[in-house]
Every structure is written in C-alpha cells, then in structure tokens.
Enzyme design. Structure first.
Site, mmCIF file in Angstrom:
data_model
loop_
_atom_site.group_PDB
_atom_site.id
_atom_site.type_symbol
_atom_site.label_atom_id
_atom_site.label_comp_id
_atom_site.label_asym_id
_atom_site.label_seq_id
_atom_site.Cartn_x
_atom_site.Cartn_y
_atom_site.Cartn_z
ATOM 1 N N ASN A 85 0.880 -1.179 0.000
ATOM 2 C CA ASN A 85 0.000 0.000 0.000
ATOM 3 C C ASN A 85 0.911 1.221 0.000
ATOM 4 O O ASN A 85 1.529 1.545 1.007
ATOM 5 C CB ASN A 85 -0.885 -0.045 1.257
ATOM 6 C CG ASN A 85 -1.730 1.217 1.396
ATOM 7 O OD1 ASN A 85 -1.768 2.055 0.499
ATOM 8 N ND2 ASN A 85 -2.407 1.350 2.537
ATOM 9 N N TRP A 86 1.022 1.850 -1.139
ATOM 10 C CA TRP A 86 1.970 2.965 -1.276
ATOM 11 C C TRP A 86 1.513 4.213 -0.513
ATOM 12 O O TRP A 86 2.281 5.129 -0.314
ATOM 13 C CB TRP A 86 2.156 3.311 -2.760
ATOM 14 C CG TRP A 86 2.919 2.278 -3.533
ATOM 15 C CD1 TRP A 86 3.349 1.070 -3.083
ATOM 16 C CD2 TRP A 86 3.349 2.383 -4.892
ATOM 17 N NE1 TRP A 86 4.015 0.390 -4.067
ATOM 18 C CE2 TRP A 86 4.034 1.182 -5.195
ATOM 19 C CE3 TRP A 86 3.230 3.356 -5.894
ATOM 20 C CZ2 TRP A 86 4.589 0.942 -6.455
ATOM 21 C CZ3 TRP A 86 3.779 3.109 -7.139
ATOM 22 C CH2 TRP A 86 4.453 1.908 -7.423
ATOM 23 N N LYS A 87 0.241 4.275 -0.187
ATOM 24 C CA LYS A 87 -0.345 5.457 0.461
ATOM 25 C C LYS A 87 -0.056 6.690 -0.392
ATOM 26 O O LYS A 87 -0.012 6.580 -1.621
ATOM 27 C CB LYS A 87 0.157 5.581 1.901
ATOM 28 C CG LYS A 87 -0.096 4.295 2.700
ATOM 29 C CD LYS A 87 0.068 4.454 4.175
ATOM 30 C CE LYS A 87 -0.211 3.113 4.852
ATOM 31 N NZ LYS A 87 -0.068 3.154 6.287
ATOM 32 N N HIS B 32 -9.483 1.257 5.068
ATOM 33 C CA HIS B 32 -8.226 1.501 5.775
ATOM 34 C C HIS B 32 -8.478 2.478 6.927
ATOM 35 O O HIS B 32 -9.248 3.429 6.787
ATOM 36 C CB HIS B 32 -7.175 2.064 4.809
ATOM 37 C CG HIS B 32 -5.786 1.959 5.365
ATOM 38 N ND1 HIS B 32 -5.333 2.804 6.343
ATOM 39 C CD2 HIS B 32 -4.778 1.089 5.103
ATOM 40 C CE1 HIS B 32 -4.084 2.457 6.666
ATOM 41 N NE2 HIS B 32 -3.729 1.411 5.921
ATOM 42 N N GLU C 140 -6.822 4.825 8.066
ATOM 43 C CA GLU C 140 -6.528 6.239 7.781
ATOM 44 C C GLU C 140 -7.706 6.908 7.074
ATOM 45 O O GLU C 140 -7.993 8.082 7.305
ATOM 46 C CB GLU C 140 -5.250 6.326 6.919
ATOM 47 C CG GLU C 140 -3.994 6.039 7.743
ATOM 48 C CD GLU C 140 -2.847 5.409 6.959
ATOM 49 O OE1 GLU C 140 -1.913 4.905 7.591
ATOM 50 O OE2 GLU C 140 -2.911 5.398 5.713
ATOM 51 N N GLU D 70 -5.371 -4.883 10.446
ATOM 52 C CA GLU D 70 -4.308 -3.908 10.695
ATOM 53 C C GLU D 70 -4.585 -3.181 12.004
ATOM 54 O O GLU D 70 -5.404 -2.252 12.040
ATOM 55 C CB GLU D 70 -4.274 -2.881 9.559
ATOM 56 C CG GLU D 70 -3.951 -3.481 8.206
ATOM 57 C CD GLU D 70 -3.461 -2.425 7.233
ATOM 58 O OE1 GLU D 70 -4.187 -1.448 6.988
ATOM 59 O OE2 GLU D 70 -2.330 -2.558 6.776
ATOM 60 N N GLY E 90 2.692 2.052 10.970
ATOM 61 C CA GLY E 90 3.701 3.108 10.826
ATOM 62 C C GLY E 90 4.358 3.505 12.138
ATOM 63 O O GLY E 90 4.998 4.545 12.234
ATOM 64 N N SER F 12 3.534 -2.259 10.505
ATOM 65 C CA SER F 12 4.978 -2.391 10.755
ATOM 66 C C SER F 12 5.490 -3.793 10.415
ATOM 67 O O SER F 12 6.353 -4.331 11.114
ATOM 68 C CB SER F 12 5.306 -2.024 12.204
ATOM 69 O OG SER F 12 4.942 -0.677 12.435
ATOM 70 N N GLY G 14 2.871 -1.233 4.312
ATOM 71 C CA GLY G 14 2.920 0.207 4.015
ATOM 72 C C GLY G 14 4.341 0.630 3.696
ATOM 73 O O GLY G 14 4.837 0.455 2.567
ATOM 74 N N GLY G 15 5.015 1.155 4.715
ATOM 75 C CA GLY G 15 6.360 1.714 4.535
ATOM 76 C C GLY G 15 7.309 0.784 3.790
ATOM 77 O O GLY G 15 8.041 1.221 2.877
HETATM 78 P P1 13P Z 1 3.057 0.143 7.761
HETATM 79 O O1 13P Z 1 3.499 -1.146 7.149
HETATM 80 O O2 13P Z 1 3.768 1.324 7.277
HETATM 81 O O3 13P Z 1 2.926 0.059 9.227
HETATM 82 O O4 13P Z 1 1.566 0.374 7.201
HETATM 83 C C1 13P Z 1 0.666 -0.647 7.249
HETATM 84 C C2 13P Z 1 -0.506 -0.222 6.472
HETATM 85 O O5 13P Z 1 -1.219 0.667 6.851
HETATM 86 C C3 13P Z 1 -0.795 -0.908 5.213
HETATM 87 O O6 13P Z 1 -2.041 -0.589 4.719
#
Ligand code: 13P
Length: 686
Positions: A443-445, A530, A532, A602, A608, A648, A669-670
């Site tokens: 997930n590049w966000k 998600h 967020e 999640e 993150g 994470s 994510g990251g």
């Molecule tokens: P991180 O892997 O950066 O914690 O993010 C997880 C995430 O939100 C994937 O959708």
C-alpha cells in the site's frame, strides 16, 4: 435526503401493503369475487374455474402481505424493491384501465375495509408507484430492522402466516366483518332511506321533427305544436342516496315476498344462507338438521335462503334430508351476507345476533339450551381493537421466538467450535491452509510521484518475473499512477490495485474516482476500509458498504481493512471491534460475493509506529476473524478467505508472522516503497 426519502417511502409502502395484504388474506372469498368481477369485465370469467380464482386470491394477498413485511424489515432490499416496483407498475396499469373504462365500481384494493372510487384508486397508486421508484433507486439506504441471519425465518414465517390467515378465514369466517351484514347490524335500519336523502336525478330528451328537420329538445325548451314528436330518451344523471342494504329480499317458493314478515318477527329467526346449493359443502348437514330440529322445538322460524332453483334444491334435499323451507334471495346479496356456503345467520327481529360458518356451527348437544345462550356462541364477540392486537401478537410472538431459537442455536454452534482442542484446531486449519491464496500486498499510500512510482513498479516486475514469488503479489498505488503502472506490469506476477474508490457510481462528484474508472485502468484490486480513511476522511461503515458493493459490481476484488485502536486493545475490545467492522460493511454480501474479499487485519496502533503485534497476538485475532466468517458463511468460505496482517510488517518479522496458520500474508505500508524491502517480505513465503 436520499436516506430520508428511501425510508419514508419504504414505510408508506410497507404499511399500505401489510394492510391491503392482510385485509385480503382475512377475506379470501371477497377477493375471489372481486377477481371474478375483473375477469367478467374482460370476458374471461368463463375460462377461470372457481379453484383458480380462489388460489389467485390467496396468492395475491400473500404477495402483498409479504412484500409489505419485507419492506418494513428491509429484508433482501434490492430484490424486494425491484419486486415492489414491478408490482406497482402492473397495478397502476390496471387502475388506469378501471379509471378510464369503469368496468368495476370499486377496485377492491382494501377489500371491504376501505372503499375507494376508481379515480381515488388511481391517485393512490400513482403515489405508491412514485414511492416504489424511490425505494428502487436507493434500496441500500433502507435501515434494516432485522439482522441478515434471521431474515430467512422472517421470510418463511411471513408467507406461512399469510397463507394460514387465508385458510383459517376460509374455514371459519373472516375475523373482521366490514360488510353491512355484520353481527349487531339491524337489517331494517340498513334499508332505510332518510327523508332528506338526495334523490336520483333523470333527464329526458325529446326528438321532434318539422319540415323534414330533426332536433333534440328538453322540457325547458320544448317547442310549439308545429313540431311533431318522434322519440324520447331518459337517462339517469345522478344516482341519489343508496342505503347500505339495498338488495335484500326473501321470496318464498310460492312467490310471496316474506322480507317484512321475517324481519319484523319479534323473536329469533334462523337463516341458512347458500348462494349456490350446487357448490355448497354438504359435509355438516347433520349439524344443520339438528339446528333445524332445535328451531322447531323452540318455535323459531328457519329458512334456507338461496339463489338456486328447484332442481338444485331438490338435489340438496335428497342428499341431506333437509326438511326446512327454502326461499329465494339474490346471489350477490347472499355472498355478501356471509362468507361460507352454507353459513348460518341468527336474527332477533331484524338484528343479526349470530353468524357461523358451516364448519363451526353452534353446539346444541343440549337441546334445552336457551336461544339467548345460543346467540352468544359465535366466536366473533371480541371488540375489534382486541382482534387487531391478537393478530399482531400472532405475527410478532412466534417470529420473535423462532428468531431467538435460531440465534441461540448459532451461538451454541460457535461455542462448540471454540471448544475444539487447540491442537486439533490448528491441524484442521493447516490442512485447509493450502486452499487459500497467500498474498503480499503493498500500500503505497500518498508516496512517490509518477516517475518514481513507475520506476518502482518496473523494478519489482522485473525482479519477480525473473524469480517467481511463492505467493500472490499486489501493489496498490495512488489513482494517478494506475493507468501508467498498468502498462509495465505483468499482472500474473504483480497485480495492480487502487487505494480507494468512490461510494457513488458516477456523476457530479468533483475529485472522486469511481470503481468503474479504477477498473478501466487495468487494476484488479482496491483497498477499502483503511483506518486512515476511516479516521481522516470520516468513512463510515455505511459509506464503506456502498464502496464495497460498487467495487464488486465493477469486477474489482476488495482488500477490506479492519483493526482496533490502542485504547480498544487496552480495553480488550479488539474482537468486538473487528467483528462490528465486518458486520457493518461486508457481511451483507452473499457467500459468492464474499469470495472476492481479502481481509486485512491492521491494528491501528501498529501502523507506521514500528510496533508490531506479536505473532501470537496476530494469530489469535486472525483465528477469531476466521471463526466469525465461518459463523456467517460456513467453514468452507472461511477456509478459503485470505486474511492478511498489516502494521509495521517487515522482512525481519514477516517469517514468524506468516508461519502462523491463520495469517495468509501481509498488507505492507512503509516497507513496500523500496523493491528490496518489499521483496524481502515476499521471500518470507519461501
Ligand atoms: P506500515 O506497514 O507502514 O505500518 O503500514 C501498514 C498499512 O497501513 C498498510 O495498509
């Protein structure tokens, strides 16, 4: 506004249909007569035998009542609203016809309970059609009053209730009697015409001739005697007052009119009513004969009123041994008097004091029972309000009990499954484990510009094409990247997904991107729910439900995110939270639709932050999520559902997480922003 409109229209439709359906179900013969009137107007009555019109009457009431209840509880919202719209379109077409051609005087929509003119019926149906169209436009905005698992009970019980109401009313008598011949009705009073009642009006036109010229005149402009009379026509211009009882008369076999004699008789009178002796049920003739004997013993006049002629009367006497006198009354009147053939009426003077179906005649096992006692033996003595309450209780109570029983059974099943020994449980899942897909999704966000994104996608594609991964790989990118990145991906190796899509299909929603648009770029997946987006863009379960439906409708698979906050984890509410999130947005799907859902657990506190759930913590909740899916859709669907972990997740902790039986991969994510990091996680499946 759409939600308010859909729910307001749904209530109007529900109440109208429940009322009209129940009124018809409680008087199936009345509805059958009305269907016969319509067929007669169309010249089709001869082709429809009685059993067919009766079955149609019962089916029509069941359809109306069930549609009303399904609307009220918002059961199978899309199918119900489509059926409702179709039904209203057909009914409105019929009412346009009756408003123009006037083939029947009363539409029969609400039985005898509410009589509407044909124009009033048309107006009513136009309003209902508009309501049906509104509900059809936004079916999913109707709030559910009954949970999805309990819907099958409500569907079956509603249909059963409607059919049972019809059958009971046919066997006994309609529980509610809206006709002018109800218990307590004074027949003489019903025939009275008040002194100041409007009289029928007539107009006469005269045709006269003079010097070969013909002209029409009325009494007001009648010409001099030089005109010669040719013809005259008289037409009725207004009906005047029609008393509720206007066609009740009793003609004895010798031709004398006995109406007054019978209705002014001081004591009791029995009237056995049979519109047609040819079709009358003769199974209870013994009880009828006993009542006749009783009548003779107590000096109570007894007549059988029928529209049948001598031959049918003779036949009835032959098969039942009837000795009582017969008299003639209009067929339609007799059908209106009592919904049983034959049925029994007891009068005191002109007042109806007892009314019985031939299936439930008064018990006169004691021939000395007084007529005063006998008249109270009909079962229609309850006040209307009590009867309404009883009907509601008969519907609500068994339905509630059945639902409780079903839920208790589902709950005990869930408990039994939980009690399976942990070792057995894991072994069971491990064997099943091979059935579902292992996935690592990125997930590049809101990261990377177009050029950076294309470069990363290309690099990943090349690496993974060269060295085939042991799992499905997906990258979910911002909208802006999708079309370009799609050009560079071999989606058999790296599939493409979006990070969001709109909750609207199309139209004036500036800045939004629809599921159809996402699909048109070549993407196959979309991330929805998600945390967020729930938190920063206020995406509610209802909004997400719409998004999921639109995504699936457009052929996208959904990675649906769920997870609890730090506070919720500290309060040990994680199970409750994830279950509610699933119930709120995806458990409305059919099992077939649900096969296109990948769940991503999640925990918000791990996203993150560098904090990862331990492999045990993650496994516990993944197993719980799978059990919730199993409870809803069955074990097989649950075993086929991929549940990813996100928060994470990196190359260093992925192997331990992915080793757990219920963790089928990760949503990253990251660590998905660098090809090497992402590849390190993918390699955890090796
Ligand atoms: P991180 O892997 O950066 O914690 O993010 C997880 C995430 O939100 C994937 O959708």
């Amino acid at each position: 506004m759409k939600t308010i409109a859909a729910n307001a229209c749904r209530i109007v439709l529900a109440l109208t249909f429940i009322f009209s359906g129940y009124v018809k179900a409680s008087d199936p013969l009345g509805t059958q007569y009305k269907i016969h009137d319509y067929l007669e107007a169309l010249g089709l009555a001869a082709y429809a035998p009685d059993w067919l019109t009766l079955c149609s009457s019962i089916a029509l009431s069941a359809v109306e009542f069930s549609l009303g209840i399904f609307m009220l509880f918002a059961i199978r919202r899309r199918a119900t609203s489509a059926a409702m719209l179709l039904f209203m379109m057909a009914m409105t077409a019929i009412t346009v016809w009756i408003a123009i051609a006037d083939p029947v005087s009363d539409c029969g929509c609400f039985g005898d309970a509410v009589i509407l003119t044909n124009m009033q019926t048309l107006a009513k149906n136009i309003v209902l059609l508009a309501c049906a169209a509104t509900v059809y436009a936004w079916p999913l905005r109707m709030y559910r009053f009954i949970s999805r698992p309990a819907q099958w009970i409500a569907i079956n019980y509603t249909i059963l209730f409607s059919l049972a109401s019809s059958i009971v009313s046919l066997y006994l008598l309609p529980p509610f009697d809206f006709r002018p011949y109800h218990i307590g009705a004074d027949l003489l009073k019903g025939m009275e015409i008040p002194a100041d009642a409007p009289q029928p009006q007539f107009t006469t036109t005269f045709v006269l001739e003079k010097n070969g010229e013909r002209k029409e005149f009325t009494l007001d402009d009648y010409p001099d005697s030089t005109w010669t009379f040719v013809d005259s026509k008289t037409v009725q211009t207004s009906e005047g007052y029609v008393p509720p009882i206007h066609d009740f008369s009793i003609q004895l076999e010798d031709g004398t009119d006995a109406t007054d004699n019978i209705l002014t008789h001081k004591g009791y009178t029995f009237l056995l009513i049979s519109p047609h002796l040819e079709t009358a049920d003769d199974s209870n003739f013994g009880d009828i004969d006993r009542i006749y004997e009783y009548a003779k013993q107590h000096d109570i006049p007894f007549y059988c009123l029928t529209a049948s002629t001598g031959k049918a009367i003779q036949h009835w006497q032959d098969i039942t041994g009837a000795e009582y006198p017969f008299a003639n009354t209009d067929e339609t009147t007799l059908k209106t008097v009592i919904r049983s053939n034959p049925g029994l009426l007891m009068l005191r003077g002109p007042v109806i004091v007892g009314k019985w179906s031939h299936n439930a005649l008064p018990d006169i096992s004691d021939p000395d029972v007084s007529p005063d006692k006998l008249q109270s033996l009909h079962d229609n003595t309850r006040p209307a309000s009590q009867k309404v309450l009883l009907v509601i209780l008969w519907f609500i109570l068994p339905l509630t009990m059945l639902t409780l029983a079903d839920r208790t059974w589902a709950w005990t099943k869930w408990i039994r499954r939980k009690r399976v020994k942990p070792q057995q449980h894991i072994k069971h899942l491990k064997t099943k484990n091979n059935m579902r897909k292992k996935i690592v999704a990125g997930n590049w966000k809101m990261n990377m510009n177009l050029q950076e994104g294309i470069a990363l996608a290309k690099e990943l594609n090349d690496t993974l094409t060269a060295e085939k991964p042991n799992c499905g790989v997906i990258i979910c990118t911002p909208f802006i990247h999708l079309a370009s990145v799609a050009q560079f991906l071999n989606q058999d190796v790296v599939a493409l997904g979006a990070e969001n899509c709109a909750d609207k299909e199309k139209g004036a929603f500036t800045g939004e991107v629809s599921a159809e648009m996402v699909k048109s770029t070549g993407a196959q997946y979309v991330i929805l729910g998600h945390s967020e987006r729930r938190e920063y863009y206020n995406e509610t379960p209802e909004i997400l439900k719409e998004k999921v439906l639109l995504a699936l409708k457009n052929g996208l698979k959904v990675i649906f995110c769920i997870g609890e906050s730090k506070e919720e984890r500290e309060a040990n509410k994680q199970n409750e939270v994830v279950k509610a999130e699933l119930e709120g947005s995806v458990f409305n799907l059919t099992a077939e639709e649900f096969a296109n859902i990948v769940i991503a657990y999640e925990p918000i506190w791990a996203i993150g932050t560098g904090l990862t759930a331990t492999a045990e913590q993650a496994e516990d909740i993944h197993a719980y999520i799978r059990s919730v899916v199993a409870e809803k859709y069955g074990q097989e669907v649950a075993d086929n559902t991929s549940i990813l972990y996100g928060g994470s997740c990196k190359a260093s902790n992925a192997p331990e997480l992915f080793a757990k039986p219920d963790i089928d991969g990760g949503l990253i994510g990251g660590a998905s922003l660098k090809a090497a990091d992402f590849k390190g996680i993918i390699d955890a499946w090796k």
